[in-house]
Write a protein that holds these residues in place. Sequence first.
Motif, PDB file in Angstrom:
ATOM      1  N   VAL A  67     -22.285  -2.866  -1.240  1.00 52.16           N
ATOM      2  CA  VAL A  67     -22.166  -2.296  -2.617  1.00 52.16           C
ATOM      3  C   VAL A  67     -21.709  -2.977  -3.676  1.00 52.16           C
ATOM      4  O   VAL A  67     -22.314  -3.148  -4.714  1.00 52.16           O
ATOM      5  N   CYS A  68     -20.704  -3.886  -3.288  1.00 50.39           N
ATOM      6  CA  CYS A  68     -20.193  -4.734  -4.598  1.00 50.39           C
ATOM      7  C   CYS A  68     -20.984  -5.692  -5.015  1.00 50.39           C
ATOM      8  O   CYS A  68     -21.282  -6.119  -6.032  1.00 50.39           O
ATOM      9  N   ASN A  69     -21.868  -6.218  -3.896  1.00 47.19           N
ATOM     10  CA  ASN A  69     -22.885  -7.390  -4.263  1.00 47.19           C
ATOM     11  C   ASN A  69     -23.989  -6.721  -5.536  1.00 47.19           C
ATOM     12  O   ASN A  69     -24.337  -7.586  -6.194  1.00 47.19           O
ATOM     13  N   MET A  70     -24.206  -5.540  -5.560  1.00 47.33           N
ATOM     14  CA  MET A  70     -25.097  -4.995  -6.277  1.00 47.33           C
ATOM     15  C   MET A  70     -24.401  -4.199  -7.622  1.00 47.33           C
ATOM     16  O   MET A  70     -25.052  -3.815  -8.527  1.00 47.33           O
ATOM     17  N   ALA A  71     -23.221  -4.589  -7.767  1.00 51.11           N
ATOM     18  CA  ALA A  71     -22.445  -4.280  -9.015  1.00 51.11           C
ATOM     19  C   ALA A  71     -23.307  -4.690 -10.191  1.00 51.11           C
ATOM     20  O   ALA A  71     -23.217  -4.142 -11.376  1.00 51.11           O
ATOM     21  N   ILE A  72     -23.514  -6.023  -9.937  1.00 52.02           N
ATOM     22  CA  ILE A  72     -24.216  -6.672 -11.282  1.00 52.02           C
ATOM     23  C   ILE A  72     -25.609  -6.087 -11.635  1.00 52.02           C
ATOM     24  O   ILE A  72     -25.962  -6.009 -12.774  1.00 52.02           O
ATOM     25  N   GLU A  73     -26.279  -5.419 -10.633  1.00 56.72           N
ATOM     26  CA  GLU A  73     -27.446  -4.609 -10.973  1.00 56.72           C
ATOM     27  C   GLU A  73     -27.072  -3.324 -11.840  1.00 56.72           C
ATOM     28  O   GLU A  73     -28.105  -2.759 -12.429  1.00 56.72           O
ATOM     29  N   ALA A  74     -26.010  -3.111 -11.733  1.00 56.40           N
ATOM     30  CA  ALA A  74     -25.481  -1.803 -12.533  1.00 56.40           C
ATOM     31  C   ALA A  74     -24.970  -2.392 -13.907  1.00 56.40           C
ATOM     32  O   ALA A  74     -24.263  -1.529 -14.431  1.00 56.40           O
ATOM     33  N   GLY A  75     -25.058  -3.632 -14.117  1.00 63.31           N
ATOM     34  CA  GLY A  75     -24.393  -4.118 -15.392  1.00 63.31           C
ATOM     35  C   GLY A  75     -23.114  -4.782 -15.411  1.00 63.31           C
ATOM     36  O   GLY A  75     -22.621  -5.221 -16.541  1.00 63.31           O
TER      37      GLY A  75
END
Lengths: 213, 471
Positions: free
Chosen positions: B223-231
Amino acid sequence: MDKFLKMTAIVAPMDRSNVDTDAIIPKQFLKSIKRSGFGPNLFDEWRYEDVGEPDADNSGRPLRKEFVLNQPRYQGAKILLARENFGCGSSREHAPWALKDYGFDVVIAPSFADIFFNNCFKNGILPIVLDEAIVDALFNEVHAEEGYQLTVDLENTQIVKPDGEMVTFEVDSFRRHCLLNGLDDIGLTLQHEADIKAYEEKTKQTAPWLFAG
Amino acid sequence: MSAKTLYDKLWDAHVVRQEEDGTALIYIDRQLLHEVTSPQAFEGLRMANRKPWRIDTNLATPDHNVPTTDLTGGVASIEDAVSRIQVETLGMNTREFGITEFAMGDVRQGIVHVVGPEEGATLPGMTVVCGDSHTATHGALGALAHGIGTSEVEHVLATQCLIQKKMKNMLVKVDGKLQPGVGPKDVVLAIIGEIGTAGGNGHAIEFGGQVFRDMSVEGRMTVCNMAIEAGARVGLVAVDEKTIDYVEGRPFAPNADQWEAAKQAWQDLKSDDNAVFDKVVEIDGSKIEPQVSWGTSPEMVLDVNGTVPNPAKESDPVKAGGIERALEYMGLKADMSVKDIPVDFVFIGSCTNSRIEDFRAAAEVLKGKKVSDKVEQALAVPGSGLVKLQAEKEGLDKIFTEAGFEWRNPGCSMCLAMNADKLPTGKHCASTSNRNFEGRQGAGGRTHLVSPEMAAAAAVAGHFVDVRDYL
Ligand code: SF4
């Protein structure tokens, strides 16, 4: 780093939102271990008909004529006008290196992705955030008038349009100071060596496991 | 004292110096290095005649360019000369400056974001940076972790600090209980679908609520890995017993003398009850369905039982144009059902989903089944040599190979295709990675982001299917 004071240049319009760093500089060019030479591969997939390779000669490659940077009227542009969320995607600093190497000193957009925004300042590029409506108007004016130029004055945080109209912009005072004086971040930080050492001494007491190496 | 969020606490504990204009000098406890974003940083250090401030806080491993086929030839076996030079350069730089490197051939080598937590090199309460945007992964352990650019890599090497401005606080709260067959990857894709790829810009996202409390630490990493995909550069989950159990006994974890004190210090790594967030998004976890991305941005994501959007039904012309462009690139028709999208390639790997639990979950679906004839290649790429070893101990590699998967060596592989693993033009890939940008997995390739379970089920069916029908 060179000092950034005031410049006047042609504006190139990049009329797409969410332009990501893969588009700015495709990944095959990340294999380089150098900091320079990325300009010819800026927007490589949009700019050329074929697929670019690192360390290859780009001069003879077939161009996509309709792509904005290939149009004669935008040659020599140093200001890139963009849409929202410009520079999203990876943290690759190759993106600002490529923009800078191509010749862009300024990027104007309604919003930027965070990492890209920071990376710009570190590489002598000024990213300017303007209201969507102002950016819209600029797009219209750039499209309408061949040879459209803007003056960007960092000292006074102002953009001057060809007709003399002025638009002020905001920029973090520390970043502005660094750009204006061409300062290197590391040199600045090392002026605070005593603070860093004091922090370490304190942390060795509270969290010694962080210093076990 | 006013109530603080977890991010506030981590930030406050690392301020070396605060300037009046809000910028601060932040101390960095751990820097992870890989071959792509470090060479120019080491070059800068050398050019300025500077030395690393602290050697022991840095840990390096090559990942982006390493071949996932045979590793026995070592670095010399990398065919692409440019890739080989990058990997060699990392080795030369780490040797010159005395930095620990898990080089090719070392069983501990792997994707930097898998290796850090696995080694206990990223710990609760730390500040962790790496020249890679998926550094947000490490926030799953209650560490303040984010990606940085190469100039900052050099800055951390030289000063052990970063010049930063504090971000805003955002809470993404997912309560309820996940349906069987719905996992961490579906949760994070659903969040991105909801808030968009710019939804977290300028914020540190804390993932809170029942769903994350119930989730394993590895799931939290997904989940945290893709925080960047949420900006958002930073993703965070509060520390709990699971975090502490996960860390205990790992090679770089605090030794026995310091363990109790460390554990004690980590108890407070959660947001205070009445802490105020600048932005709060609430999602009902029980309603999340298995997700499949259909377009060229991670926010272009759908429930597996959904249909691909139709630009004609979109009133905003900019959005309609975006949909149209994505449909064309992806070779999809408006209103077609997600389940009718063919799958030509399958990739189970990347720092999002290449940990042992991911392979266990995929193997559960694959057991006794075969990859469809329609699938040209199915890759299983563990995130580290140790993950690979563990999977082999459990016999998972057999399940994959018997089903028709290729069981590979660790690395980033087809997540971004810097090595030889590339998705050919026009082909659809069910991928457990994190980005579906144009050309991400290979020029002209068409990426669909899914969970490991969904990727495995798609491999068997030859098109997307609801994994719940396979359980
Ligand atoms: S696995 Fe993919 S996203 Fe993760 S570090 Fe490697 S290339 Fe980046």
